[in-house]
Design a protein around this motif. Structure first.
Motif, PDB file in Angstrom:
ATOM      1  N   ILE A 230       0.829  -1.197   0.000  1.00  0.00           N
ATOM      2  CA  ILE A 230       0.000   0.000   0.000  1.00  0.00           C
ATOM      3  C   ILE A 230       0.868   1.253   0.000  1.00  0.00           C
ATOM      4  CG2 ILE A 230      -0.181   0.171   2.518  1.00  0.00           C
ATOM      5  CD1 ILE A 230      -3.182   0.604   0.215  1.00  0.00           C
ATOM      6  N   HIS A 231       0.391   2.282  -0.676  1.00  0.00           N
ATOM      7  CA  HIS A 231       1.010   3.613  -0.621  1.00  0.00           C
ATOM      8  C   HIS A 231      -0.124   4.619  -0.653  1.00  0.00           C
ATOM      9  CE1 HIS A 231       4.078   6.679  -2.505  1.00  0.00           C
ATOM     10  NE2 HIS A 231       3.664   7.023  -1.300  1.00  0.00           N
ATOM     11  N   LEU A 232      -0.429   5.182   0.508  1.00  0.00           N
ATOM     12  CA  LEU A 232      -1.579   6.073   0.624  1.00  0.00           C
ATOM     13  C   LEU A 232      -1.230   7.494   0.205  1.00  0.00           C
ATOM     14  CD1 LEU A 232      -3.209   4.896   3.974  1.00  0.00           C
ATOM     15  CD2 LEU A 232      -3.530   4.004   1.656  1.00  0.00           C
ATOM     16  N   GLY A 233      -2.271   8.314   0.029  1.00  0.00           N
ATOM     17  CA  GLY A 233      -2.109   9.663  -0.486  1.00  0.00           C
ATOM     18  C   GLY A 233      -1.549  10.647   0.531  1.00  0.00           C
ATOM     19  N   LEU A 234      -1.271  11.839   0.040  1.00  0.00           N
ATOM     20  CA  LEU A 234      -0.671  12.879   0.869  1.00  0.00           C
ATOM     21  C   LEU A 234      -1.709  13.653   1.677  1.00  0.00           C
ATOM     22  CD1 LEU A 234       1.936  14.304  -1.677  1.00  0.00           C
ATOM     23  CD2 LEU A 234       2.369  12.752   0.240  1.00  0.00           C
ATOM     24  N   PHE A 235      -2.974  13.559   1.291  1.00  0.00           N
ATOM     25  CA  PHE A 235      -4.030  14.322   1.966  1.00  0.00           C
ATOM     26  C   PHE A 235      -4.815  13.410   2.904  1.00  0.00           C
ATOM     27  CE2 PHE A 235      -3.299  16.302  -2.183  1.00  0.00           C
ATOM     28  CZ  PHE A 235      -2.917  17.577  -1.781  1.00  0.00           C
ATOM     29  N   GLU A 236      -5.106  13.919   4.098  1.00  0.00           N
ATOM     30  CA  GLU A 236      -5.711  13.075   5.129  1.00  0.00           C
ATOM     31  C   GLU A 236      -7.079  12.538   4.712  1.00  0.00           C
ATOM     32  OE1 GLU A 236      -6.342  12.960   9.956  1.00  0.00           O
ATOM     33  OE2 GLU A 236      -5.647  14.796   8.991  1.00  0.00           O
ATOM     34  N   ARG A 237      -7.900  13.338   4.090  1.00  0.00           N
ATOM     35  CA  ARG A 237      -9.214  12.849   3.673  1.00  0.00           C
ATOM     36  C   ARG A 237      -9.079  11.713   2.660  1.00  0.00           C
ATOM     37  NH1 ARG A 237     -13.038  18.285   2.988  1.00  0.00           N
ATOM     38  NH2 ARG A 237     -12.992  18.899   5.185  1.00  0.00           N
ATOM     39  N   SER A 238      -8.086  11.835   1.785  1.00  0.00           N
ATOM     40  CA  SER A 238      -7.840  10.758   0.825  1.00  0.00           C
ATOM     41  C   SER A 238      -7.424   9.488   1.543  1.00  0.00           C
ATOM     42  CB  SER A 238      -6.750  11.173  -0.164  1.00  0.00           C
ATOM     43  OG  SER A 238      -7.172  12.244  -0.976  1.00  0.00           O
ATOM     44  N   ARG A 239      -6.552   9.629   2.527  1.00  0.00           N
ATOM     45  CA  ARG A 239      -6.071   8.449   3.259  1.00  0.00           C
ATOM     46  C   ARG A 239      -7.213   7.746   3.984  1.00  0.00           C
ATOM     47  NH1 ARG A 239      -1.814  12.054   4.458  1.00  0.00           N
ATOM     48  NH2 ARG A 239      -2.545  12.392   6.603  1.00  0.00           N
ATOM     49  N   VAL A 240      -8.118   8.507   4.548  1.00  0.00           N
ATOM     50  CA  VAL A 240      -9.256   7.901   5.247  1.00  0.00           C
ATOM     51  C   VAL A 240     -10.070   7.055   4.279  1.00  0.00           C
ATOM     52  CG1 VAL A 240     -11.443   8.390   6.403  1.00  0.00           C
ATOM     53  CG2 VAL A 240      -9.374   9.640   7.063  1.00  0.00           C
TER      54      VAL A 240
END
Length: 270
Positions: free
Chosen positions: A137-147
């Motif tokens: 996994i490699h999540l995004g830089l923005f918190e809402r995206s990560r959620v």
């Protein structure tokens, strides 16, 4: 059964000035002595760098013709690659290197907006003792995206490993405020390796483990590699006991990528 795993964001195999690091990275990855290696920012193709450093004058010494995941795997590991971001001169994504047979794999697009292409690379690995579900996994830089991306990850694990099968989820979560661990633990029954190091089966160990789980997990600092401060990279497991976990520090690692790698030794819980 014991399994040694590693996770590493390799920064596409180049320095910030686009100098190739792929040969040094392959040596470093081999030095993990890991059975399963979870890689992020792996380039399957980069025509510009290859044209600059892989021409006949350089004898292909600096930029191999193979895709990075194949080059890093060598003869000792199998490899699979999940393409996430594609551009005019190439593409990059996540990869898994495995000493064990990879029976099946898939890559799921979890991009949250047009500017960050992200995916979940799921591989079903057959070890001598059991099947293990591996998720890079490699999540995004923005918190809402990560959620939203973690919600997609939870759904993917529930769907593909619904009966409590052993699971390893590893990669760059970009979760510098550590807001996602509790959700993953509750939804999937996983633990993060630095939360679970040395937990055993005695009553005292159980009490200490439960006490830790009532407080926030404190993952290791892995970014920037030269002087790690942010807790970005994680390894979550289910069905394993964590025997040891460490972040690899030092000048060599600081030259290879902006992230420091994590290596952990796991033991299958029978």
């Amino acid at each position: 059964m014991k399994i040694r795993v590693a996770t590493y964001n390799i920064h596409k195999g180049v320095s910030y000035r686009s100098h190739p690091r792929v040969h040094a990275l392959r040596n470093a990855i081999e030095a993990f002595h890991a059975d399963l290696i979870f890689l992020q920012e792996v380039q399957g193709q980069h025509d510009r760098i290859e044209a600059l450093y892989g021409d006949e004058q350089h004898g292909h010494r600096n930029w191999p013709k193979k895709a990075q995941h194949e080059f890093f795997a060598g003869e000792s590991h199998q490899s699979v690659y999940g393409l996430n971001a594609q551009y005019d001169h190439g593409h990059h994504g996540n990869a898994l290197l495995s000493k064990y047979p990879i029976e099946k794999w898939s890559n799921t697009d979890i991009s949250d907006h047009a500017y960050e292409a992200r995916g979940i690379l799921h591989s079903i690995v057959q070890t001598p003792d059991t099947t293990v579900h591996c998720y890079v996994i490699h999540l995004g830089l923005f918190e809402r995206s990560r959620v939203r991306q973690v919600e997609a990850l939870i759904e993917a694990v529930r769907h593909s490993a619904p009966n409590g099968e052993p699971v390893i989820i590893a990669g760059d979560f970009n979760d510098w405020r550590n807001t996602l661990s509790a959700k993953l633990r509750k939804a999937l029954g996983v633990v993060e390796v630095f939360d679970d190091v040395g937990s055993g089966s005695s009553l005292g160990d159980l009490v200490r483990t439960l006490a830790r789980r009532e407080t926030a997990i404190r993952p290791a600092r892995t970014f920037p590699a030269a002087l790690p401060f942010f807790r970005l990279d994680r390894i979550y497991v289910r069905g394993f006991r964590v025997e040891s976990a460490e972040v690899l520090h030092g000048s060599m690692w600081a030259r290879l990528s902006d992230h420091a790698p994590i290596v952990a030794n796991l033991k299958l819980v029978s």
